[in-house]
Enzyme design. Sequence first.
Site, PDB file in Angstrom:
ATOM      1  N   LYS A  47       1.206   4.178  -3.061  1.00  0.00           N
ATOM      2  CA  LYS A  47       0.867   5.590  -2.889  1.00  0.00           C
ATOM      3  C   LYS A  47       2.083   6.491  -3.126  1.00  0.00           C
ATOM      4  O   LYS A  47       1.926   7.642  -3.564  1.00  0.00           O
ATOM      5  CB  LYS A  47       0.267   5.822  -1.501  1.00  0.00           C
ATOM      6  N   TYR A  98       0.813  -1.213   0.000  1.00  0.00           N
ATOM      7  CA  TYR A  98       0.000   0.000   0.000  1.00  0.00           C
ATOM      8  C   TYR A  98       0.850   1.269   0.000  1.00  0.00           C
ATOM      9  O   TYR A  98       0.665   2.141  -0.862  1.00  0.00           O
ATOM     10  CB  TYR A  98      -0.968  -0.019   1.181  1.00  0.00           C
TER      11      TYR A  98
END
Length: 235
Positions: free
Chosen positions: A164, A160
């Site tokens: 990002k 994750y």
Amino acid sequence: MTTTLITGANKGLGHETARRLVAAGHTVYIGSRDPERGRRAAERLGARFVQLDITDDASVAAAAKRIEADGGLDVLVNNAGIEERAEDNGVIGAADLTADLMRSTFETNVFGTVRVTHAFLPLLQRSAAPVIVNLSSGLASLTRVTTPGTPTHGYPGVAYPASKTAVNMVTVQYAKAFPGMRINAVEPGFTKTDLNGNTGVQTVEQGAEIIVRMATLGPDGPTGTYVDAEGPLPW
């Protein structure tokens, strides 16, 4: 009238952002993979529904044609995203990270963002005040992740935050390539949503504040930035 598309807007931060922008006078398209949930959300908010799976080329192309036929687009909010979690809802750490898990996360968070942005660029370029808001995360900050003693440093996941961080780079490069657009990455904060198994510490109302602020920028607003509600974040 400003026309706005929000991906993944049938719930969570996307839904709250849509509610706020409808109230501000925007014509808002609720982008949702699930037609039933998307239509219900649009009806609740006084918005329009468009079926949109950001991992599917045909779905994205069809959504772009629909919105173009309706008159075009001014604001794109790339909100849809995923955080892979274990069956017990825990974060998947480095020891259990696989290439397939990394690929799945990037397919939505990075490639999906690029797929949607690419499809809607022609429409945005026709707008008098085009804006793109990319949903990032405080976990995307290499500075924060490498600062011992902080909550960000303590986060054990890999896929994750890496996705990002990639979104941040995509944001900066698009902003440089299209100086006439306002293109920014935002960190909504650790918000209680389905993405994190509702483990967040703030409400969607609080989290949506920075998204709405950056979605309503004028032509003289900032671009190529990475911000939260308090201001610029360290890359």
